[in-house]
Design an enzyme around this catalytic site. Structure first.
Site, PDB file in Angstrom:
ATOM      1  CG  ASN A  15      -3.945  -3.467   8.572  1.00  0.00           C
ATOM      2  OD1 ASN A  15      -4.014  -4.655   8.283  1.00  0.00           O
ATOM      3  ND2 ASN A  15      -2.797  -2.869   8.852  1.00  0.00           N
ATOM      4  CD  GLU A  25      -2.903  -0.945   2.472  1.00  0.00           C
ATOM      5  OE1 GLU A  25      -4.131  -1.059   2.335  1.00  0.00           O
ATOM      6  OE2 GLU A  25      -2.363  -0.802   3.586  1.00  0.00           O
TER       7      GLU A  25
HETATM    8  N1  CAA Z   1       9.608 -15.147   5.475  1.00  0.00           N
HETATM    9  C1  CAA Z   1      10.006 -15.473   4.230  1.00  0.00           C
HETATM   10  N2  CAA Z   1       9.396 -16.409   3.472  1.00  0.00           N
HETATM   11  C2  CAA Z   1       8.374 -17.071   4.023  1.00  0.00           C
HETATM   12  C3  CAA Z   1       7.922 -16.808   5.325  1.00  0.00           C
HETATM   13  C4  CAA Z   1       8.590 -15.805   6.059  1.00  0.00           C
HETATM   14  N3  CAA Z   1       8.217 -15.453   7.291  1.00  0.00           N
HETATM   15  N4  CAA Z   1       6.884 -17.630   5.602  1.00  0.00           N
HETATM   16  C5  CAA Z   1       6.697 -18.387   4.503  1.00  0.00           C
HETATM   17  N5  CAA Z   1       7.589 -18.051   3.561  1.00  0.00           N
HETATM   18  C6  CAA Z   1       7.719 -18.617   2.232  1.00  0.00           C
HETATM   19  C7  CAA Z   1       8.185 -20.057   2.282  1.00  0.00           C
HETATM   20  O1  CAA Z   1       9.597 -20.145   2.291  1.00  0.00           O
HETATM   21  C8  CAA Z   1       7.601 -20.622   1.002  1.00  0.00           C
HETATM   22  O2  CAA Z   1       8.404 -20.244  -0.093  1.00  0.00           O
HETATM   23  P1  CAA Z   1       8.886 -21.376  -1.143  1.00  0.00           P
HETATM   24  O3  CAA Z   1       7.630 -22.053  -1.634  1.00  0.00           O
HETATM   25  O4  CAA Z   1       9.586 -20.623  -2.218  1.00  0.00           O
HETATM   26  O5  CAA Z   1       9.754 -22.270  -0.338  1.00  0.00           O
HETATM   27  C9  CAA Z   1       6.274 -19.856   0.845  1.00  0.00           C
HETATM   28  O6  CAA Z   1       6.404 -18.662   1.639  1.00  0.00           O
HETATM   29  C10 CAA Z   1       5.087 -20.648   1.334  1.00  0.00           C
HETATM   30  O7  CAA Z   1       5.345 -20.991   2.673  1.00  0.00           O
HETATM   31  P2  CAA Z   1       4.888 -22.384   3.310  1.00  0.00           P
HETATM   32  O8  CAA Z   1       4.837 -23.436   2.241  1.00  0.00           O
HETATM   33  O9  CAA Z   1       5.728 -22.652   4.506  1.00  0.00           O
HETATM   34  O10 CAA Z   1       3.450 -22.111   3.928  1.00  0.00           O
HETATM   35  P3  CAA Z   1       2.074 -21.725   3.258  1.00  0.00           P
HETATM   36  O11 CAA Z   1       1.944 -22.141   1.833  1.00  0.00           O
HETATM   37  O12 CAA Z   1       1.095 -22.203   4.236  1.00  0.00           O
HETATM   38  O13 CAA Z   1       2.082 -20.110   3.255  1.00  0.00           O
HETATM   39  C11 CAA Z   1       1.750 -18.003   4.238  1.00  0.00           C
HETATM   40  C12 CAA Z   1       2.388 -19.375   4.397  1.00  0.00           C
HETATM   41  C13 CAA Z   1       2.346 -17.285   3.019  1.00  0.00           C
HETATM   42  C14 CAA Z   1       2.104 -17.229   5.505  1.00  0.00           C
HETATM   43  C15 CAA Z   1       0.192 -18.184   4.044  1.00  0.00           C
HETATM   44  O14 CAA Z   1      -0.333 -18.939   5.108  1.00  0.00           O
HETATM   45  C16 CAA Z   1      -0.545 -16.875   3.988  1.00  0.00           C
HETATM   46  O15 CAA Z   1      -0.600 -16.216   2.960  1.00  0.00           O
HETATM   47  N6  CAA Z   1      -1.166 -16.464   5.125  1.00  0.00           N
HETATM   48  C17 CAA Z   1      -1.873 -15.206   5.236  1.00  0.00           C
HETATM   49  C18 CAA Z   1      -0.890 -14.096   5.495  1.00  0.00           C
HETATM   50  C19 CAA Z   1      -1.563 -12.755   5.584  1.00  0.00           C
HETATM   51  O16 CAA Z   1      -2.763 -12.589   5.506  1.00  0.00           O
HETATM   52  N7  CAA Z   1      -0.729 -11.729   5.760  1.00  0.00           N
HETATM   53  C20 CAA Z   1      -1.183 -10.380   5.952  1.00  0.00           C
HETATM   54  C21 CAA Z   1      -1.258 -10.064   7.391  1.00  0.00           C
HETATM   55  S1  CAA Z   1      -1.796  -8.404   7.638  1.00  0.00           S
HETATM   56  C22 CAA Z   1      -0.398  -7.506   7.609  1.00  0.00           C
HETATM   57  O17 CAA Z   1       0.700  -7.988   7.517  1.00  0.00           O
HETATM   58  C23 CAA Z   1      -0.574  -6.053   7.650  1.00  0.00           C
HETATM   59  C24 CAA Z   1      -0.499  -5.408   8.933  1.00  0.00           C
HETATM   60  O18 CAA Z   1      -0.215  -4.220   8.953  1.00  0.00           O
HETATM   61  C25 CAA Z   1      -0.875  -6.081  10.193  1.00  0.00           C
END
Ligand code: CAA
Length: 291
Positions: A188, A150
């Site tokens: 948010n 954003e």
């Molecule tokens: N840092 C770096 N890379 C990460 C990571 C991290 N903390 N967590 C996961 N990854 C990467 C993994 O390495 C993996 O990459 P590769 O496929 O290339 O190896 C990829 O992301 C997918 O990870 P996983 O296979 O372990 O797990 P997943 O498929 O279940 O995905 C997730 C994990 C991306 C976190 C997914 O569950 C997701 O999209 N969750 C929702 C997250 C969300 O809504 N975020 C927004 C929150 S609001 C916010 O942030 C704003 C605010 O101001 C509060």
């Protein structure tokens, strides 16, 4: 391009990684108030790479190249960045003081753009009284993975800075969305009241923790349910965002759930303290009954 990321917590280190992975970025200063905090942030990036290398998803030399771009230290090392992205604590006075010191005493590049990764605080207010304007550059957790940035303009943010930050976001492989400053911005404003509602639904005994999360994952195709996502973001952050939106709008529909407030007071903040709606132990996650 040289970038300084201020704050090496979850968001700061993820943002530093996202920049360091970009070919056009030659150096990322990862800064914090103590050297050990900055080093700890870089170490977490390294640990993430180590896991990917072990799975055969990344080459050691690529990891080394990215890590070599990240230089850790105090804010005072950020003398010549083209862009500062502040990801310090979500406290207005801390953000203002951090930018004041950077703008008046540390950063010598006259063309540097100063951006905040604040999740809900007013960009206009952060910039009040500062010599240079502020822009919002809001990443999402995990910052190296999530595609959205954003780009938030306060009332005094120059259009040229907006255009530049949009361009930089695209170079990172992100999709920027331009947003006019408003409480909670876009994501948010919608996401956090939904998480709060998930907590309210739970506290009324409508379903248990896993039931609520499963319902929203399977019924809406969300990658995480609202309670596990609250734990992931940090329940203190969720509460802070609810409180900002409520205070700014005065609208009772943004009132934080009392269970959320109680959990934050008790340091049940989610993943970061090892307990929230779930308990996090030895890589396993089990729901914790709060009722
Ligand atoms: N840092 C770096 N890379 C990460 C990571 C991290 N903390 N967590 C996961 N990854 C990467 C993994 O390495 C993996 O990459 P590769 O496929 O290339 O190896 C990829 O992301 C997918 O990870 P996983 O296979 O372990 O797990 P997943 O498929 O279940 O995905 C997730 C994990 C991306 C976190 C997914 O569950 C997701 O999209 N969750 C929702 C997250 C969300 O809504 N975020 C927004 C929150 S609001 C916010 O942030 C704003 C605010 O101001 C509060």
């Amino acid at each position: 391009m040289k970038v300084a990321v201020i704050g090496a917590g979850t968001m700061g280190r993820g943002i530093a990684q996202a920049f360091a992975q970009c070919d056009e970025v030659e150096k990322v200063y990862l800064c914090d108030i103590k050297q050990e905090f900055a080093d700890g942030g870089k170490d977490m990036v390294k640990k993430g790479f180590d896991k990917r290398i072990a799975k055969g998803k990344m080459a050691q030399e690529d990891a080394d190249k990215i890590l070599n771009k990240i230089q850790t230290g105090l804010n005072s090392q950020a003398v010549d960045p083209d862009l500062v992205v502040e990801a310090a604590l979500e406290v207005m006075d801390i953000k203002k003081a951090t930018f004041k010191e950077l703008q008046e005493d540390i950063v010598k590049n006259p063309d540097c753009i100063f951006a905040s990764n604040t999740s809900s605080l007013s960009i206009t207010e952060i910039g009040n009284g500062l010599p240079k304007p502020i822009i919002g550059m809001h990443f999402f957790n995990p910052a190296p993975v999530m595609k959205l940035v954003e780009v938030i303009a306060g009332i005094n943010t120059p259009a040229a800075d907006v255009a530049k930050v949009v361009e930089i976001s695209e170079k990172l492989g992100k999709t920027p969305v331009q947003v006019n400053e408003a409480p909670g911005f876009v994501v948010n404003r919608i996401l956090v009241p939904m998480i709060n509602e998930g907590i309210q639904v739970y506290s009324e005994g409508v379903a248990d923790i896993e039931g609520i999360d499963s319902a929203m994952k399977l019924g809406c195709n969300h990658p995480m349910g609202p309670l596990e996502l609250g734990d992931y973001i940090g329940l203190d952050i969720v509460l802070a965002i609810m409180d900002v939106i409520y205070k700014e709008t005065g609208d009772s529909k943004y009132r934080a759930c009392t269970l959320l407030r109680k959990m934050v007071r008790g340091k049940h903040l989610g993943c970061k303290t090892g307990i929230g709606f779930y308990k996090y132990e030895n890589g396993a996650k089990t729901p914790v009954d709060k009722l």
